[in-house]
Design an enzyme around this catalytic site. Sequence first.
Site, PDB file in Angstrom:
ATOM      1  CE  LYS A 214      30.954  -8.677  25.906  1.00 56.61           C
ATOM      2  NZ  LYS A 214      30.493  -8.096  27.190  1.00 56.61           N
TER       3      LYS A 214
ATOM      4  CB  SER B 278      21.405 -17.658  10.108  1.00 59.89           C
ATOM      5  OG  SER B 278      21.096 -16.893   8.961  1.00 59.89           O
TER       6      SER B 278
ATOM      7  CB  THR C 121      20.386 -17.746  15.432  1.00 61.00           C
ATOM      8  OG1 THR C 121      20.129 -18.121  14.079  1.00 61.00           O
ATOM      9  CG2 THR C 121      21.310 -16.548  15.501  1.00 61.00           C
ATOM     10  CE1 TYR C 122      22.819 -20.934   9.743  1.00 59.33           C
ATOM     11  CE2 TYR C 122      20.953 -21.530  11.136  1.00 59.33           C
ATOM     12  CZ  TYR C 122      21.486 -21.263   9.883  1.00 59.33           C
ATOM     13  OH  TYR C 122      20.679 -21.319   8.778  1.00 59.33           O
TER      14      TYR C 122
ATOM     15  N   GLY D 182      15.166 -15.118   8.991  1.00 65.28           N
ATOM     16  CA  GLY D 182      14.153 -16.098   9.376  1.00 65.28           C
ATOM     17  C   GLY D 182      13.431 -15.682  10.644  1.00 65.28           C
ATOM     18  CB  ALA D 183      12.165 -17.674  13.503  1.00 58.05           C
ATOM     19  CB  ALA D 184      16.675 -14.589  14.212  1.00 55.72           C
TER      20      ALA D 184
END
Length: 116
Positions: free
Chosen positions: A9, A25, A57-58, A73-75
């Site tokens: 974490k 990402s 995400t990655y 992107g979408a994140a």
Amino acid sequence: MLLEFLYAKIHRATVTDANLNYVGSITIDENILDKANLSEGQKVDILNINNGERFQTYIIAGKRGNKDFCLNGAAARKAQIGDKIIICAYAMMTQEEAKIFKPTIVQIDENNEIKL
């Protein structure tokens, strides 16, 4: 039986950029990735402290020393620059393995520096 447990974490990082026109990402400073035992391409959960958003995400490795936490992107729609986030990764293990495994926890300060 394998169960999913916390592996690592990164706690209370500050979003430094949100780039909608990029492949999805999260970009993270490579120094911080090393300290958290995380790898490029690894799946992570992002927890936005400011707005309660939770998404997956990655990781993309960012430039060492830049202290970047950039949602791509979408994140990029899930957080704003300045939001505090928690990044969690998980691993499959048996209950016996989990009893002796210690997840890596990296605390981040207001300047995206690793707290010692």
